[in-house]
Write a protein that holds these residues in place. Structure first.
Motif, mmCIF file in Angstrom:
data_model
loop_
_atom_site.group_PDB
_atom_site.id
_atom_site.type_symbol
_atom_site.label_atom_id
_atom_site.label_comp_id
_atom_site.label_asym_id
_atom_site.label_seq_id
_atom_site.Cartn_x
_atom_site.Cartn_y
_atom_site.Cartn_z
ATOM 1 N N ILE A 280 -18.519 23.045 9.238
ATOM 2 C CA ILE A 280 -17.398 22.811 8.307
ATOM 3 C C ILE A 280 -16.312 21.998 9.036
ATOM 4 O O ILE A 280 -15.800 20.999 8.522
ATOM 5 N N ASN A 281 -15.983 22.427 10.264
ATOM 6 C CA ASN A 281 -14.922 21.735 11.005
ATOM 7 C C ASN A 281 -15.344 20.335 11.422
ATOM 8 O O ASN A 281 -14.544 19.397 11.395
ATOM 9 N N GLU A 282 -16.630 20.210 11.787
ATOM 10 C CA GLU A 282 -17.140 18.882 12.170
ATOM 11 C C GLU A 282 -17.048 17.915 10.980
ATOM 12 O O GLU A 282 -16.631 16.767 11.131
ATOM 13 N N LEU A 283 -17.421 18.402 9.831
ATOM 14 C CA LEU A 283 -17.358 17.561 8.629
ATOM 15 C C LEU A 283 -15.932 17.108 8.345
ATOM 16 O O LEU A 283 -15.675 15.928 8.057
ATOM 17 N N LYS A 284 -14.984 18.045 8.465
ATOM 18 C CA LYS A 284 -13.586 17.676 8.190
ATOM 19 C C LYS A 284 -13.034 16.730 9.252
ATOM 20 O O LYS A 284 -12.243 15.844 8.961
ATOM 21 N N ASN A 285 -13.462 16.934 10.521
ATOM 22 C CA ASN A 285 -12.910 16.116 11.606
ATOM 23 C C ASN A 285 -13.542 14.739 11.703
ATOM 24 O O ASN A 285 -12.871 13.762 11.985
ATOM 25 N N PHE A 286 -14.879 14.686 11.522
ATOM 26 C CA PHE A 286 -15.588 13.416 11.748
ATOM 27 C C PHE A 286 -16.065 12.750 10.461
ATOM 28 O O PHE A 286 -16.544 11.625 10.476
ATOM 29 N N ASN A 287 -16.004 13.471 9.351
ATOM 30 C CA ASN A 287 -16.416 12.936 8.043
ATOM 31 C C ASN A 287 -17.865 12.480 8.032
ATOM 32 O O ASN A 287 -18.240 11.526 7.351
ATOM 33 N N TYR A 288 -18.679 13.145 8.820
ATOM 34 C CA TYR A 288 -20.103 12.828 8.951
ATOM 35 C C TYR A 288 -20.812 14.093 9.412
ATOM 36 O O TYR A 288 -20.253 14.871 10.186
ATOM 37 N N LEU A 289 -22.029 14.304 8.941
ATOM 38 C CA LEU A 289 -22.913 15.333 9.518
ATOM 39 C C LEU A 289 -24.301 14.729 9.653
ATOM 40 O O LEU A 289 -24.702 13.894 8.820
ATOM 41 N N HIS A 290 -25.017 15.176 10.679
ATOM 42 C CA HIS A 290 -26.400 14.743 10.880
ATOM 43 C C HIS A 290 -27.253 15.175 9.681
ATOM 44 O O HIS A 290 -26.993 16.223 9.071
ATOM 45 N N ASN A 291 -28.303 14.404 9.354
ATOM 46 C CA ASN A 291 -29.124 14.700 8.181
ATOM 47 C C ASN A 291 -29.709 16.111 8.204
ATOM 48 O O ASN A 291 -29.626 16.858 7.231
ATOM 49 N N HIS A 292 -30.280 16.503 9.354
ATOM 50 C CA HIS A 292 -30.899 17.823 9.438
ATOM 51 C C HIS A 292 -29.839 18.918 9.239
ATOM 52 O O HIS A 292 -30.076 19.924 8.558
#
Ligand SMILES: Cc1cc2nc3c(=O)[nH]c(=O)nc-3n(C[C@H](O)[C@H](O)[C@H](O)COP(=O)(O)OP(=O)(O)OC[C@H]3O[C@@H](n4cnc5c(N)ncnc54)[C@H](O)[C@@H]3O)c2cc1C
Length: 379
Positions: free
Chosen positions: A128-140
């Motif tokens: 959740i925090n990674e998504l908010k901070n980097f606006n990207y998540l790995h596909n898997h």
């Protein structure tokens, strides 16, 4: 992880990936090594989603340098996106139903805990925090995230898809909505994607171990059936004086735009969107448009929806690069009705050719890749 905003910088990223990393993609692509170690995937999706670079030129540049067998997985992933877009074009009601569903789903405490990263599941909170901070998540990780959201936290898939759209730089109506449906088990009916603890450990390189999640949940049931409706896009040979470009169709053929007196880029604010975007995502979109304005050196302007609505009070007839099913097209359709507009859509011949193969599953689409690649001389 830093995302660029101009076409030339995006092409640089693509060329570096082709030069250094694409040959490892087949074997390494499923691992999420963390936000600071992303060389096993391309991170090109924010550019491809806005069509700052197209799927077709990406495939062509890759295949110019590498034989198909060495990069087949990468080419297939690029065409997943094309497939999803075509699938939604053929069944536009899926998008409308998704938006309508959201209007009646309540946001309860469990939902708020999830979006604030306050669940019992450490990896989920981190993502959740990674998504908010980097606006990207790995596909898997997107697959694991969506699976935990739906089957362990028991939250509605629609709210997860909405949350992704709010924060992803590559938020895309087709890829996002249909991937969430796929994880839930309603895209391929009765077949859900279930995250497993071993799978999370392995593909995060043992960062997370013994994660307690529901590994046996049944698929979500949604009885709605979507029949294919033929794609009807109003286009003719005769061009108007003005061209409208929405932020998800930024690739411009410079020779083509010379035929126009002026072009206008349109960026909708949250006022006109059903799915509200974070400030960072809206700013990213604005920066992409400003980079294009700087680069094209042509009579062009950025309009918000109010200036665009004013424009349509004077000009009833103009060209629009077809923005595909999603937020921009829904807005445009409402405006066409209200202000009696006559739109000529500019479509991409590659899209129209490929979308016909989205009538069945991806396996069928994939079997047509050789004909797609040869028709457009991509290999
Ligand atoms: C729940 C969920 C939601 C998703 N939402 C989006 C979205 O909003 N926008 C989006 O572009 N992708 C979405 N995807 C697909 C995929 O996760 C991203 O395209 C990919 O992670 C982008 O990272 P990359 O550029 O490093 O991909 P790479 O692995 O380097 O792939 C190269 C390109 O291929 C395309 N691609 C790769 N995998 C897929 C896929 N499964 N479906 C469609 N296209 C793919 C993308 O354009 C990507 O840039 C979603 C997947 C899931 C499971």
């Amino acid at each position: 992880m830093q995302f660029v905003t101009s076409r030339s910088e995006a092409l640089d990223k693509l060329n570096k990936f082709i030069e250094n990393d694409v040959s490892n993609y087949n074997t390494k692509r499923n691992f999420d090594f963390g936000a600071t170690n992303r060389s096993n995937v391309s991170c090109l999706s924010p550019y491809i989603t806005h069509r700052l670079i197209t799927e077709y030129e990406t495939a062509k540049l890759v295949l110019k340098k590498h034989p198909f067998q060495k990069v087949d997985k990468f080419i297939q992933e690029i065409f997943w996106r094309v497939y999803w877009k075509g699938w939604l074009e053929l069944r536009p009601k899926v998008w409308n139903d998704f938006i309508d569903d959201l209007k009646i789903i309540k946001e309860d405490d469990e939902y708020l805990k999830a979006i604030n990263g306050e669940t019992e599941i450490v990896c989920f909170n981190d993502w959740i925090n990674e998504l908010k901070n980097f606006n990207y998540l790995h596909n898997h990780t997107r697959m694991l995230f969506a699976s935990i959201w739906i089957f362990t936290l028991r939250l509605p898939w629609q709210k997860g898809a909405e949350f992704f759209m709010k924060h992803l730089y590559d938020g895309d109506a087709a890829s996002n909505t249909l991937s969430w449906r796929w994880v839930a088990g309603i895209q391929t009916k009765g077949k859900n994607y279930l995250a497993q603890s071993w799978n999370i450990s392995k593909f995060t390189n043992n960062k997370y171990k013994n994660v307690k999640i529901n590994e046996t949940a049944l698929p979500i049931i949604d009885k709605r059936e979507y029949k294919i409706s033929p794609i009807k896009i109003n286009n003719n040979e005769e061009l108007n004086k003005h061209l409208i470009i929405f932020e998800n169709e930024m690739f411009i053929n410079l020779n083509e735009i010379k035929k126009y007196k002026k072009i206008f880029f349109v960026l909708l604010s949250n006022e006109s969107r059903s799915l509200k975007l974070s400030k960072k995502v809206l700013d990213f979109k604005k920066s992409i448009i400003n980079s294009q304005l700087n680069d094209i050196k042509y009579e062009a302007e950025l309009l918000d929806e109010n200036s665009f609505i004013n424009f349509t009070l004077t000009f009833k007839s103009f060209d629009v690069i077809y923005p595909s099913i999603g937020e921009n097209l829904s807005f445009l359709k409402r405006l066409i009705k209200k202000n009696h507009l006559k739109i000529n859509y500019i479509t991409r011949k590659e899209d129209e050719f490929c979308w016909r193969f989205s009538n069945k599953g991806y396996f069928n689409f994939k079997s047509n890749l050789p004909i797609i690649l040869s028709t457009f001389k991509l290999n």
